[in-house]
Write an enzyme that holds these catalytic residues in place. Structure first.
Site, PDB file in Angstrom:
ATOM      1  N   ASN A  23     -10.020  -0.005  -0.263  1.00  0.00           N
ATOM      2  CA  ASN A  23      -8.682   0.116  -0.329  1.00  0.00           C
ATOM      3  C   ASN A  23      -8.018  -0.473  -1.629  1.00  0.00           C
ATOM      4  O   ASN A  23      -7.936  -1.828  -1.834  1.00  0.00           O
ATOM      5  CB  ASN A  23      -8.161  -0.656   0.913  1.00  0.00           C
ATOM      6  CG  ASN A  23      -6.638  -0.623   1.240  1.00  0.00           C
ATOM      7  OD1 ASN A  23      -5.890  -0.334   0.320  1.00  0.00           O
ATOM      8  ND2 ASN A  23      -6.168  -1.072   2.419  1.00  0.00           N
ATOM      9  N   HIS A  34      -3.562   7.378   1.977  1.00  0.00           N
ATOM     10  CA  HIS A  34      -3.770   6.086   1.469  1.00  0.00           C
ATOM     11  C   HIS A  34      -5.307   5.804   2.119  1.00  0.00           C
ATOM     12  O   HIS A  34      -5.433   5.997   3.331  1.00  0.00           O
ATOM     13  CB  HIS A  34      -2.737   4.897   2.095  1.00  0.00           C
ATOM     14  CG  HIS A  34      -3.142   3.638   1.955  1.00  0.00           C
ATOM     15  ND1 HIS A  34      -3.691   3.023   0.554  1.00  0.00           N
ATOM     16  CD2 HIS A  34      -3.463   2.590   2.638  1.00  0.00           C
ATOM     17  CE1 HIS A  34      -4.099   1.969   0.772  1.00  0.00           C
ATOM     18  NE2 HIS A  34      -3.755   1.419   1.954  1.00  0.00           N
ATOM     19  N   CYS A  51       0.988  -1.225   0.062  1.00  0.00           N
ATOM     20  CA  CYS A  51      -0.077  -0.015  -0.121  1.00  0.00           C
ATOM     21  C   CYS A  51       0.757   1.240  -0.097  1.00  0.00           C
ATOM     22  O   CYS A  51       0.392   2.403  -0.533  1.00  0.00           O
ATOM     23  CB  CYS A  51      -1.098  -0.029   1.211  1.00  0.00           C
ATOM     24  SG  CYS A  51      -1.977  -1.436   1.092  1.00  0.00           S
TER      25      CYS A  51
HETATM   26  C1  LIG Z   1     -10.533  -4.675   9.651  1.00  0.00           C
HETATM   27  C2  LIG Z   1     -11.011  -3.616  10.626  1.00  0.00           C
HETATM   28  C3  LIG Z   1     -12.288  -2.668   9.841  1.00  0.00           C
HETATM   29  C4  LIG Z   1     -11.989  -4.335  11.619  1.00  0.00           C
HETATM   30  O1  LIG Z   1     -12.586  -3.364  12.429  1.00  0.00           O
HETATM   31  P1  LIG Z   1     -12.313  -3.608  14.171  1.00  0.00           P
HETATM   32  O2  LIG Z   1     -13.302  -2.605  14.769  1.00  0.00           O
HETATM   33  O3  LIG Z   1     -10.937  -3.570  14.306  1.00  0.00           O
HETATM   34  O4  LIG Z   1     -13.022  -5.162  14.270  1.00  0.00           O
HETATM   35  P2  LIG Z   1     -12.564  -6.566  14.754  1.00  0.00           P
HETATM   36  O5  LIG Z   1     -11.528  -7.042  13.948  1.00  0.00           O
HETATM   37  O6  LIG Z   1     -12.183  -6.219  16.185  1.00  0.00           O
HETATM   38  O7  LIG Z   1     -13.591  -7.055  14.673  1.00  0.00           O
HETATM   39  C5  LIG Z   1     -14.937  -6.914  15.329  1.00  0.00           C
HETATM   40  C6  LIG Z   1     -16.104  -7.947  15.492  1.00  0.00           C
HETATM   41  O8  LIG Z   1     -16.615  -7.905  13.901  1.00  0.00           O
HETATM   42  C7  LIG Z   1     -16.456  -9.142  13.214  1.00  0.00           C
HETATM   43  N1  LIG Z   1     -16.421  -8.868  11.617  1.00  0.00           N
HETATM   44  C8  LIG Z   1     -15.153  -8.736  11.033  1.00  0.00           C
HETATM   45  N2  LIG Z   1     -15.337  -8.683   9.883  1.00  0.00           N
HETATM   46  C9  LIG Z   1     -16.667  -8.437   9.767  1.00  0.00           C
HETATM   47  C10 LIG Z   1     -17.696  -8.147   8.550  1.00  0.00           C
HETATM   48  N3  LIG Z   1     -17.197  -8.155   7.418  1.00  0.00           N
HETATM   49  N4  LIG Z   1     -18.977  -7.917   8.676  1.00  0.00           N
HETATM   50  C11 LIG Z   1     -19.425  -8.210  10.043  1.00  0.00           C
HETATM   51  N5  LIG Z   1     -18.772  -8.549  11.108  1.00  0.00           N
HETATM   52  C12 LIG Z   1     -17.280  -8.606  10.954  1.00  0.00           C
HETATM   53  C13 LIG Z   1     -15.424  -9.736  13.812  1.00  0.00           C
HETATM   54  O9  LIG Z   1     -15.340 -11.152  13.649  1.00  0.00           O
HETATM   55  C14 LIG Z   1     -15.313  -9.479  15.278  1.00  0.00           C
HETATM   56  O10 LIG Z   1     -16.468 -10.278  15.955  1.00  0.00           O
HETATM   57  P3  LIG Z   1     -16.417 -10.847  17.441  1.00  0.00           P
HETATM   58  O11 LIG Z   1     -16.105  -9.617  18.290  1.00  0.00           O
HETATM   59  O12 LIG Z   1     -17.410 -11.606  17.678  1.00  0.00           O
HETATM   60  O13 LIG Z   1     -14.990 -11.729  17.390  1.00  0.00           O
HETATM   61  C15 LIG Z   1     -10.090  -2.572  11.121  1.00  0.00           C
HETATM   62  O14 LIG Z   1      -9.349  -3.403  12.146  1.00  0.00           O
HETATM   63  C16 LIG Z   1      -9.222  -1.868  10.338  1.00  0.00           C
HETATM   64  O15 LIG Z   1      -9.714  -1.084   9.427  1.00  0.00           O
HETATM   65  N6  LIG Z   1      -8.025  -2.096  10.546  1.00  0.00           N
HETATM   66  C17 LIG Z   1      -6.943  -1.617   9.599  1.00  0.00           C
HETATM   67  C18 LIG Z   1      -6.827  -2.649   8.360  1.00  0.00           C
HETATM   68  C19 LIG Z   1      -6.109  -1.614   7.394  1.00  0.00           C
HETATM   69  O16 LIG Z   1      -6.066  -0.721   6.940  1.00  0.00           O
HETATM   70  N7  LIG Z   1      -5.203  -2.440   6.650  1.00  0.00           N
HETATM   71  C20 LIG Z   1      -4.606  -2.126   5.468  1.00  0.00           C
HETATM   72  C21 LIG Z   1      -3.565  -1.257   5.677  1.00  0.00           C
HETATM   73  S1  LIG Z   1      -2.521  -1.068   4.173  1.00  0.00           S
END
Ligand SMILES: CC(C)(COP(=O)(O)OP(=O)(O)OC[C@H]1O[C@@H](n2cnc3c(N)ncnc32)[C@H](O)[C@@H]1OP(=O)(O)O)[C@@H](O)C(=O)NCCC(=O)NCCS
Length: 320
Positions: A277, A247, A113
């Protein structure tokens, strides 16, 4: 003094747009969850015949048109991608061929990225050192092809696309151009964001794996830090920046980084809602969008920033 001046931008998206509601029919997710956690509402997914090279070529053509240069005037192509058409040759060489130019320098840069920031840094250095006079810097990806469509924690976050800029080396330029850049990498955190395959390890392409919550934490800290470094090197105060083009990974990362730096949200270009993304394509796609809709104008001071797998991260300040 030689400076790399941005002459024009272009971008390209696949024909097919997929909304959150459509995704929810394939995986266990909802439009509400995706919008609330990420800000993403839709993404574009490459269809048959659409590849990283084809999207990159379309973006490059549009950038040349906007810059008022012919593709044959380009003597350097640096293309950032983690999803090349082939393991080799470099996708940049196929873009060169499709543009109808021959003989110049063309190669790929791989920093996921942060790829576009790395490509800009490499092209800027080469132009300053006389290794070219006009460069196409491209970020292009088809991440849909390395997603695990059974994994709802990753497949809802990414999309495909390409963005490109034309840079020209100008002798004696003191106003416009790339002012300062900083790039970093730290291989320590590979397990947080990686693809579980490759030609030399498994002999397969592999699928993207990510621990989103941990990536999020690192992103906000690293981005705020590198933005501070670039501002310091340029001797520019945060208030002087006209636009930040980050980004586009997650609207909450954009908000948190802007808050940490004391940047008003109105100065941050946000396209993650439309494109999701798109990895290396996301910064040039967002830049092109904001230039074409009239927000970013010539003379504006613009900060580009990104963070990605590796980890890699970086920022670049330029005056348009
Ligand atoms: C991925 C991201 C959106 C997840 O959000 P979050 O608030 O951290 O959520 P979590 O991963 O803690 O998951 C929370 C809950 O949602 C659930 N969940 C995950 N994906 C889901 C989806 N697509 N739909 C519904 N529920 C989902 C999980 O299973 C979890 O459930 P649980 O609490 O029962 O275990 C977030 O962490 C993020 O954006 N991270 C950065 C990623 C990124 O930018 N990557 C690229 C960098 S280049």
């Amino acid at each position: 003094m030689r400076r790399s001046v941005l002459l024009g931008t272009g971008s390209a998206l696949p024909a097919k747009c997929v909304t959150n509601a459509e995704l929810a029919e394939r995986v266990d997710t909802t439009d509400e969850w995706i919008v609330e956690r990420t800000g993403i509402r839709q993404r574009y997914i490459a269809g048959e015949g659409e590849t990283t090279a084809s999207l990159a070529t379309e973006a490059a053509r549009k950038a040349c048109e906007a810059a008022g240069v012919e593709p044959c005037d380009i003597d350097l192509i640096v293309l950032a991608t983690a999803t090349p058409d082939h393991t080799f040759p470099a996708t940049a060489t196929q873009v060169q061929k499709r543009l109808g130019c021959r003989g110049g320098i063309a190669f790929d840069v791989h920093a996921v990225c942060t790829g576009f920031l790395y490509a800009m840094g490499v092209a800027d250095s080469m132009l300053k050192n006389g290794l070219g006079s006009r460069a196409l810097v491209i970020g292009a990806e088809t991440f849909s092809r390395i997603l695990d469509w059974e994994d709802r924690t990753t497949c809802v976050l990414f999309g495909d696309g390409a963005g490109a800029v034309v840079l020209e080396a100008r002798e004696g330029e003191q106003e416009r151009g790339v002012i300062a850049s900083k790039l970093h990498a730290d291989g320590e955190h590979k397990e947080l964001l990686y693809v579980d395959g490759g030609p030399s390890s498994t002999g397969t392409v592999g699928k993207l794996r990510m621990k989103g919550r941990e990536v999020f934490r690192h992103a906000v800290v690293n981005l705020a830090e590198v933005l501070g470094e670039v501002l310091e090197e340029a001797g520019v105060a945060v208030e002087q920046i006209d636009w930040v083009v980050p980004h586009q990974a997650n609207a909450r990362i954009l908000d948190a980084t802007a808050r940490k730096l004391g940047l008003p949200a109105e100065k941050v270009v946000v396209t993650v809602d439309r494109h999701a993304n798109t990895s290396a394509a996301s910064v040039p796609l967002a830049l092109d969008t904001a230039i074409r809709d009239g927000r970013i104008k010539q003379g504006d001071l613009v900060m580009l920033e990104a963070m990605g797998g590796g980890f890699t991260w970086g920022a670049s300040l330029l005056k348009l």
